[in-house]
Design an enzyme around this catalytic site. Structure first.
Site, PDB file in Angstrom:
ATOM      1  N   LYS A 278      35.319 -62.079  16.825  1.00 31.72           N
ATOM      2  CA  LYS A 278      34.133 -62.060  15.966  1.00 31.72           C
ATOM      3  C   LYS A 278      33.688 -63.491  15.717  1.00 31.72           C
ATOM      4  O   LYS A 278      34.500 -64.409  15.787  1.00 31.72           O
ATOM      5  CB  LYS A 278      34.464 -61.398  14.622  1.00 31.72           C
ATOM      6  CG  LYS A 278      33.255 -60.867  13.871  1.00 31.72           C
ATOM      7  CD  LYS A 278      32.875 -59.475  14.308  1.00 31.72           C
ATOM      8  CE  LYS A 278      31.664 -58.966  13.557  1.00 31.72           C
ATOM      9  NZ  LYS A 278      31.446 -57.539  13.814  1.00 31.72           N
TER      10      LYS A 278
HETATM   11  P1  NAD Z   1      21.404 -55.372   9.655  1.00 33.45           P
HETATM   12  O1  NAD Z   1      21.232 -56.819   9.385  1.00 33.45           O
HETATM   13  O2  NAD Z   1      20.541 -54.698  10.646  1.00 33.45           O
HETATM   14  O3  NAD Z   1      21.257 -54.554   8.272  1.00 33.45           O
HETATM   15  C1  NAD Z   1      22.001 -54.878   7.145  1.00 33.45           C
HETATM   16  C2  NAD Z   1      21.498 -54.014   5.994  1.00 33.45           C
HETATM   17  O4  NAD Z   1      22.337 -54.256   4.851  1.00 33.45           O
HETATM   18  C3  NAD Z   1      20.086 -54.342   5.569  1.00 33.45           C
HETATM   19  O5  NAD Z   1      19.397 -53.130   5.274  1.00 33.45           O
HETATM   20  C4  NAD Z   1      20.278 -55.158   4.297  1.00 33.45           C
HETATM   21  O6  NAD Z   1      19.196 -55.037   3.398  1.00 33.45           O
HETATM   22  C5  NAD Z   1      21.510 -54.494   3.714  1.00 33.45           C
HETATM   23  N1  NAD Z   1      22.189 -55.340   2.736  1.00 33.45           N
HETATM   24  C6  NAD Z   1      22.545 -56.632   2.864  1.00 33.45           C
HETATM   25  N2  NAD Z   1      23.121 -57.066   1.727  1.00 33.45           N
HETATM   26  C7  NAD Z   1      23.144 -56.015   0.881  1.00 33.45           C
HETATM   27  C8  NAD Z   1      23.612 -55.822  -0.433  1.00 33.45           C
HETATM   28  N3  NAD Z   1      24.161 -56.822  -1.108  1.00 33.45           N
HETATM   29  N4  NAD Z   1      23.480 -54.595  -1.004  1.00 33.45           N
HETATM   30  C9  NAD Z   1      22.908 -53.571  -0.317  1.00 33.45           C
HETATM   31  N5  NAD Z   1      22.447 -53.701   0.944  1.00 33.45           N
HETATM   32  C10 NAD Z   1      22.558 -54.903   1.529  1.00 33.45           C
HETATM   33  O7  NAD Z   1      22.966 -55.169   9.995  1.00 33.45           O
HETATM   34  P2  NAD Z   1      23.646 -54.003  10.806  1.00 33.45           P
HETATM   35  O8  NAD Z   1      23.719 -54.422  12.220  1.00 33.45           O
HETATM   36  O9  NAD Z   1      23.010 -52.701  10.440  1.00 33.45           O
HETATM   37  O10 NAD Z   1      25.123 -54.074  10.214  1.00 33.45           O
HETATM   38  C11 NAD Z   1      25.477 -53.402   8.998  1.00 33.45           C
HETATM   39  C12 NAD Z   1      26.990 -53.251   8.963  1.00 33.45           C
HETATM   40  O11 NAD Z   1      27.422 -52.525  10.117  1.00 33.45           O
HETATM   41  C13 NAD Z   1      27.791 -54.551   8.990  1.00 33.45           C
HETATM   42  O12 NAD Z   1      28.986 -54.372   8.241  1.00 33.45           O
HETATM   43  C14 NAD Z   1      28.146 -54.707  10.450  1.00 33.45           C
HETATM   44  O13 NAD Z   1      29.317 -55.509  10.640  1.00 33.45           O
HETATM   45  C15 NAD Z   1      28.391 -53.269  10.808  1.00 33.45           C
HETATM   46  N6  NAD Z   1      28.311 -52.984  12.244  1.00 33.45           N
HETATM   47  C16 NAD Z   1      27.179 -53.246  12.960  1.00 33.45           C
HETATM   48  C17 NAD Z   1      27.130 -52.917  14.306  1.00 33.45           C
HETATM   49  C18 NAD Z   1      25.899 -53.096  15.140  1.00 33.45           C
HETATM   50  O14 NAD Z   1      25.901 -52.701  16.323  1.00 33.45           O
HETATM   51  N7  NAD Z   1      24.809 -53.639  14.603  1.00 33.45           N
HETATM   52  C19 NAD Z   1      28.252 -52.359  14.935  1.00 33.45           C
HETATM   53  C20 NAD Z   1      29.383 -52.098  14.174  1.00 33.45           C
HETATM   54  C21 NAD Z   1      29.389 -52.409  12.823  1.00 33.45           C
END
Ligand code: NAD
Length: 441
Positions: free
Chosen positions: A131
């Protein structure tokens, strides 16, 4: 050969650390890394003879801290701290996303890299875990500054990444545009176009169809499987989602398309609710235009903290880690929590939910859809032969269902939570590879 023939399940002497742990590896520092260490401790009794290798899981193989200096548009120089951690490479190259966020720390990146090792092994893709991250609020940077920061970070970590060494991907606040810059920077430094160095790229640059939706689709797939196990019908089920980005937004859309009611959504701009179900496609448009869910027409505004106690059957945390804690876990009314985010539930909250009979589908399987299609993307880049979206989605669904079924069976067999069961399946695979490879020199 006798060593490789050992099977898990038999007692083995516990592994002993050879010297005191450095402070950042200390389980008493209960940041994300401390939480991960507790999860490993919970699984150790189920590892049999492989437990002699368990210390391997408690130390990242390699951690790189880099200074990322860039010239801002106003002519001043800003320095950001960046990281790339390769937690384990026993089963294959490192693989895991890159996060740009003002709260990124080494401890967080270490934990996220370790969860990638577990996740990749849980769905049995041939990767270790890695990561990366930069401690920066990308919203404060112009497009040019963001590009310069991304390119400098990529150059700095270029000494340890590569298509057969470690393959980054998008995570919080990084997307296919950032992946295109990373791929280009690495390629320029190498003197050849290396599309396979990152996944989650634009389709025109060797990206895969279905990748953008893959994590949300995986959340939906395992969520549906888990719901069937507890007799919960998706049609008409009430769903609450925290985080409405790549993961939460897509998962919400797929649940809504399957007839569920998305009754509450919270993101960094606030919380909204509608008892009869929010119009998810319109909400996605609203977020694309305004940057957040706040102010969505036809919805009620939730007060801070109200989101966790909302009346729902399925709760999907899909924002950041450490969101479900001992302070709010008791208020959760859902029958099932599907962890779209990485590490959203603290171990104490996990116990509270288990005592309440709430089924928690853990991150290390629930959000593995993204890395599964990243694997497909990497395979397609190597073979320069690209699959149809249908093919990708079918393979994704098959892998996610098979992985979930195996984990469900282990959970039943050992009477443990799905999280512990996923760790059992994954850690056995990682440590078996470690055992078969042996130590060098
Ligand atoms: P993203 O940046 O597209 O979205 C993040 C979301 O979280 C946004 O809607 C933002 O407003 C919200 N957010 C941020 N801070 C916040 C808070 N304090 N309170 C409430 N909401 C809040 O990110 P993503 O890619 O959707 O990733 C979200 C999670 O999923 C992360 O933990 C990431 O590690 C995990 N993840 C993502 C992927 C991927 O393929 N994108 C894969 C596995 C896991």
């Amino acid at each position: 050969m006798a060593r490789s023939a050992r099977t898990p399940g038999k007692a083995a002497p516990a592994a002993t650390p050879t010297h005191a742990l450095p402070s950042y590896l200390d389980p008493a520092h209960l940041g994300p890394w401390g939480i991960y260490l507790q999860q490993v401790d919970r699984v150790t009794p189920y590892l049999g003879p492989l437990a002699r290798w368990v210390e391997t899981l408690k130390r990242p193989k390699r951690a790189l801290i880099v200074d990322v200096p860039i010239e801002l548009d106003n002519g001043t120089i800003a320095h950001f701290e960046g990281y790339r951690v390769q937690h384990n490479t026993s089963r294959g190259p490192g693989k895991g996303g890159v996060r740009f966020h003002q709260d990124v720390t080494l401890s967080e990146v270490m934990a996220l890299s370790a969860w990638m090792s577990v996740k990749n092994a849980a769905v049995n893709v041939p990767y270790g875990g890695a990561k990366g991250g930069v401690r920066v609020d990308p919203r404060t940077l112009s497009r040019g500054e963001l590009e310069r920061m991304t390119r400098r970070y990529t150059s700095e970590i270029g000494i340890i990444i590569g298509p057969t060494k470690d393959i980054p991907a998008p995570d919080v606040n990084t997307n296919e545009k950032v992946m295109a810059w990373m791929m280009d920077t690495y390629s320029m430094n190498e003197g050849q176009t290396a599309t396979g160095v990152v996944t989650g790229k634009p389709i025109a640059l060797g990206g895969s169809l279905g990748r953008r939706e893959a994590t949300g689709r995986g959340v939906f797939t395992v969520g549906t499987e888990a719901a069937a196990q507890i007799g919960l019908k998706i049609e008409g089920a009430r769903v609450a989602v925290q985080g409405f980005g790549n993961v939460g937004g897509i998962a919400a859309r797929l649940f809504a398309e399957a007839g569920a009611l998305v009754v509450a959504v919270q993101d960094h701009t606030g919380g909204i609710a509608r008892d009869k179900g929010l119009d998810v496609p319109r909400l996605l448009e609203h977020v694309a235009q305004t940057g957040g869910v706040a102010g969505f027409k036809g919805s009620d505004t939730l007060k801070p903290g109200e989101f966790w106690g909302c009346k729902c059957d399925i709760l999907i945390p899909a924002a950041l880690e450490g969101q479900i804690t001992r302070d709010n876990a008791g208020r959760i009314k859902a029958r099932m929590v599907i962890e779209g985010a990485n590490g959203p539930t603290t171990p104490e909250a996990d116990d509270i939910l288990q005592d309440k009979g709430v089924l928690v589908v853990p991150d290390v399987i629930a959000n593995a859809g993204g890395v599964t299609v990243s694997y497909f993307e990497w395979v397609q880049d190597f073979s320069s032969f690209f699959w149809s979206e249908d093919e990708i989605n079918q393979r994704l669904v098959r892998i996610m269902k098979e992985a979930f079924t195996g984990i469900w069976q282990v959970a039943q067999e050992h009477k443990v939570s799905l999280r512990t069961a996923t760790f059992i399946v994954a850690c056995r695979r990682i440590l078996l590879a470690r055992d078969l490879r042996g130590l060098y020199p």
